[in-house]
Design a protein around this motif. Structure first.
Motif, PDB file in Angstrom:
ATOM      1  N   LEU A 198      53.961 -63.521  43.254  1.00 50.89           N
ATOM      2  CA  LEU A 198      55.423 -63.454  43.937  1.00 50.89           C
ATOM      3  C   LEU A 198      55.503 -63.704  45.494  1.00 50.89           C
ATOM      4  O   LEU A 198      55.045 -62.860  46.063  1.00 50.89           O
ATOM      5  CB  LEU A 198      55.979 -62.005  43.604  1.00 50.89           C
ATOM      6  CG  LEU A 198      57.552 -62.000  43.983  1.00 50.89           C
ATOM      7  CD1 LEU A 198      58.407 -62.938  43.121  1.00 50.89           C
ATOM      8  CD2 LEU A 198      57.879 -60.278  43.685  1.00 50.89           C
ATOM      9  N   LEU A 199      56.080 -64.606  46.042  1.00 52.11           N
ATOM     10  CA  LEU A 199      56.310 -64.970  47.315  1.00 52.11           C
ATOM     11  C   LEU A 199      56.899 -63.743  48.048  1.00 52.11           C
ATOM     12  O   LEU A 199      57.779 -63.304  47.787  1.00 52.11           O
ATOM     13  CB  LEU A 199      56.797 -66.280  47.473  1.00 52.11           C
ATOM     14  CG  LEU A 199      56.111 -67.418  46.958  1.00 52.11           C
ATOM     15  CD1 LEU A 199      56.817 -68.907  47.335  1.00 52.11           C
ATOM     16  CD2 LEU A 199      54.791 -67.465  47.316  1.00 52.11           C
ATOM     17  N   GLY A 225      52.461 -52.059  42.304  1.00 52.32           N
ATOM     18  CA  GLY A 225      51.593 -51.838  43.386  1.00 52.32           C
ATOM     19  C   GLY A 225      51.264 -50.253  43.715  1.00 52.32           C
ATOM     20  O   GLY A 225      50.119 -49.861  43.704  1.00 52.32           O
ATOM     21  N   TRP A 226      52.680 -49.363  43.804  1.00 53.19           N
ATOM     22  CA  TRP A 226      52.298 -47.990  43.863  1.00 53.19           C
ATOM     23  C   TRP A 226      51.724 -47.467  42.828  1.00 53.19           C
ATOM     24  O   TRP A 226      50.802 -46.466  42.774  1.00 53.19           O
ATOM     25  CB  TRP A 226      53.716 -47.486  44.099  1.00 53.19           C
ATOM     26  CG  TRP A 226      54.158 -47.510  45.467  1.00 53.19           C
ATOM     27  CD1 TRP A 226      55.354 -48.421  45.831  1.00 53.19           C
ATOM     28  CD2 TRP A 226      53.930 -46.878  46.647  1.00 53.19           C
ATOM     29  NE1 TRP A 226      55.477 -48.505  47.253  1.00 53.19           N
ATOM     30  CE2 TRP A 226      54.713 -47.311  47.831  1.00 53.19           C
ATOM     31  CE3 TRP A 226      52.981 -45.933  46.895  1.00 53.19           C
ATOM     32  CZ2 TRP A 226      54.607 -46.843  49.018  1.00 53.19           C
ATOM     33  CZ3 TRP A 226      52.894 -45.523  48.206  1.00 53.19           C
ATOM     34  CH2 TRP A 226      53.396 -45.888  49.020  1.00 53.19           C
ATOM     35  N   THR A 241      61.115 -58.432  42.330  1.00 55.23           N
ATOM     36  CA  THR A 241      60.503 -57.884  43.463  1.00 55.23           C
ATOM     37  C   THR A 241      60.473 -56.405  43.419  1.00 55.23           C
ATOM     38  O   THR A 241      59.252 -55.777  44.033  1.00 55.23           O
ATOM     39  CB  THR A 241      61.397 -58.325  44.793  1.00 55.23           C
ATOM     40  OG1 THR A 241      61.417 -59.820  44.871  1.00 55.23           O
ATOM     41  CG2 THR A 241      60.864 -57.801  46.022  1.00 55.23           C
ATOM     42  N   LEU A 242      61.298 -55.765  42.918  1.00 55.63           N
ATOM     43  CA  LEU A 242      61.435 -54.328  42.737  1.00 55.63           C
ATOM     44  C   LEU A 242      60.134 -53.831  41.876  1.00 55.63           C
ATOM     45  O   LEU A 242      59.462 -53.005  42.191  1.00 55.63           O
ATOM     46  CB  LEU A 242      62.698 -53.847  42.381  1.00 55.63           C
ATOM     47  CG  LEU A 242      62.783 -52.253  41.991  1.00 55.63           C
ATOM     48  CD1 LEU A 242      62.582 -51.389  43.364  1.00 55.63           C
ATOM     49  CD2 LEU A 242      64.014 -52.173  41.553  1.00 55.63           C
ATOM     50  N   MET A 243      60.122 -54.514  40.839  1.00 53.25           N
ATOM     51  CA  MET A 243      58.907 -54.392  39.997  1.00 53.25           C
ATOM     52  C   MET A 243      57.616 -54.454  40.508  1.00 53.25           C
ATOM     53  O   MET A 243      56.625 -53.889  40.059  1.00 53.25           O
ATOM     54  CB  MET A 243      59.219 -55.132  38.612  1.00 53.25           C
ATOM     55  CG  MET A 243      58.282 -54.699  37.273  1.00 53.25           C
ATOM     56  SD  MET A 243      58.564 -53.024  36.746  1.00 53.25           S
ATOM     57  CE  MET A 243      60.115 -53.256  35.883  1.00 53.25           C
ATOM     58  N   VAL A 281      52.759 -50.777  30.390  1.00 50.06           N
ATOM     59  CA  VAL A 281      54.132 -50.930  30.144  1.00 50.06           C
ATOM     60  C   VAL A 281      54.604 -51.997  31.245  1.00 50.06           C
ATOM     61  O   VAL A 281      55.267 -52.944  31.096  1.00 50.06           O
ATOM     62  CB  VAL A 281      54.885 -49.915  29.864  1.00 50.06           C
ATOM     63  CG1 VAL A 281      56.337 -50.468  29.858  1.00 50.06           C
ATOM     64  CG2 VAL A 281      54.329 -49.277  28.508  1.00 50.06           C
ATOM     65  N   HIS A 282      54.279 -51.361  32.610  1.00 50.20           N
ATOM     66  CA  HIS A 282      55.026 -52.296  33.720  1.00 50.20           C
ATOM     67  C   HIS A 282      54.459 -53.718  33.704  1.00 50.20           C
ATOM     68  O   HIS A 282      55.205 -54.754  33.829  1.00 50.20           O
ATOM     69  CB  HIS A 282      54.502 -51.532  35.126  1.00 50.20           C
ATOM     70  CG  HIS A 282      54.691 -52.430  36.156  1.00 50.20           C
ATOM     71  ND1 HIS A 282      53.646 -53.262  36.595  1.00 50.20           N
ATOM     72  CD2 HIS A 282      55.630 -52.586  37.044  1.00 50.20           C
ATOM     73  CE1 HIS A 282      53.973 -53.767  37.802  1.00 50.20           C
ATOM     74  NE2 HIS A 282      55.143 -53.601  38.001  1.00 50.20           N
TER      75      HIS A 282
END
Length: 256
Positions: free
Chosen positions: A230-231, A23-24, A16-18, A64-65
């Protein structure tokens, strides 16, 4: 007994953090790519070079992300959830991760419990994706309308239109909407299949029923992996009491 779900904490938490970081990064890169078009290279050569360097670094980080999220974190989380689902269904320990109260059914036969667990997961996935799609459809339509309006305006720079098209039709906007719609349709179809399976009255000892349960379980797992959506945890937490109550009514009706 309090609910426990170490799979969500240990595997979906980092994912979720990734996803949020991605998105940013996407929007930073998209904005930078447009800003660089308006910098006069002759008048501001140093600023242009600086922006280009920042843009290249951002693009590299985004690449990379994407590899880390799609090749490592997402499959790792899905593998952990799959192992835990099978452990719960067959009462074995394929993983040291633990869930308490994650699945809600009274089945004792391993294959029927696997089918019930999968149906519950499909039900929640379908409902959460439906909620997510409301905002995704609106925002995607807004971006498309703005892009078409920019194209229709004669003085709009073609380079700006091209950069905007690249952003809109990437995997983060239109591509994401398509994957979400596909995930919704597959889950709706699969939920109906599970409903017919349990309402058919065939026992799990029959070979055809066993094969269908495995088929449906694999169908759901491949659907999730292919969609790579990702829900929303926020929507899940908001809707969980309502959806749990609805699931209780469904499983009471079909006898699981």
């Amino acid at each position: 007994m309090p609910k426990v779900d170490t799979v969500s904490k240990n595997f979906y938490g980092p994912l979720t953090l990734m996803d949020a970081i991605g998105g940013w990064l996407f929007w930073v890169i998209s904005i930078l790519s447009i800003v660089t078009l308006f910098i006069d290279k002759a008048a501001y050569p140093q600023a242009n070079i600086a922006l280009q360097i920042v843009f290249l670094i951002g693009a590299l980080l985004f690449f990379v992300h994407g590899q880390v999220q799609n090749i490592y974190l997402f499959p790792r989380a899905e593998d952990a959830r799959r192992q835990e689902a099978l452990s719960n269904s067959f009462n074995v320990a394929l993983t040291h991760e633990e869930t308490v109260g994650y699945y809600n059914n009274d089945q004792t036969n391993p294959l029927r419990r696997l089918a019930a667990n999968s149906m519950e997961s499909v039900f929640f996935t379908r409902c959460i994706v439906r909620k997510m799609l409301r905002w995704q459809r609106i925002t995607t339509l807004g971006y498309l309308v703005a892009w078409v309006a920019a194209m229709a305006y004669p003085s709009t720079d073609l380079e700006v239109i091209g950069v905007a098209a690249q952003a809109i039709f990437s995997g983060e906007i239109v591509g994401r909407l398509i994957r979400m719609e596909w995930l919704r349709m597959r889950c709706e179809h699969l939920f109906n299949d599970f409903n017919r399976l349990f309402n058919g009255g065939r026992g799990a000892s029959k070979s055809i029923t066993q094969a269908q349960i495995i088929e449906f379980f694999a169908y759901y797992e491949t659907t999730k992996s292919t969609a790579a959506i990702l829900l929303s945890t926020k929507i899940f937490n908001e809707q969980n009491p309502t959806l749990t109550a609805e699931w209780e009514r469904i499983r009471a009706r079909i006898g699981i």
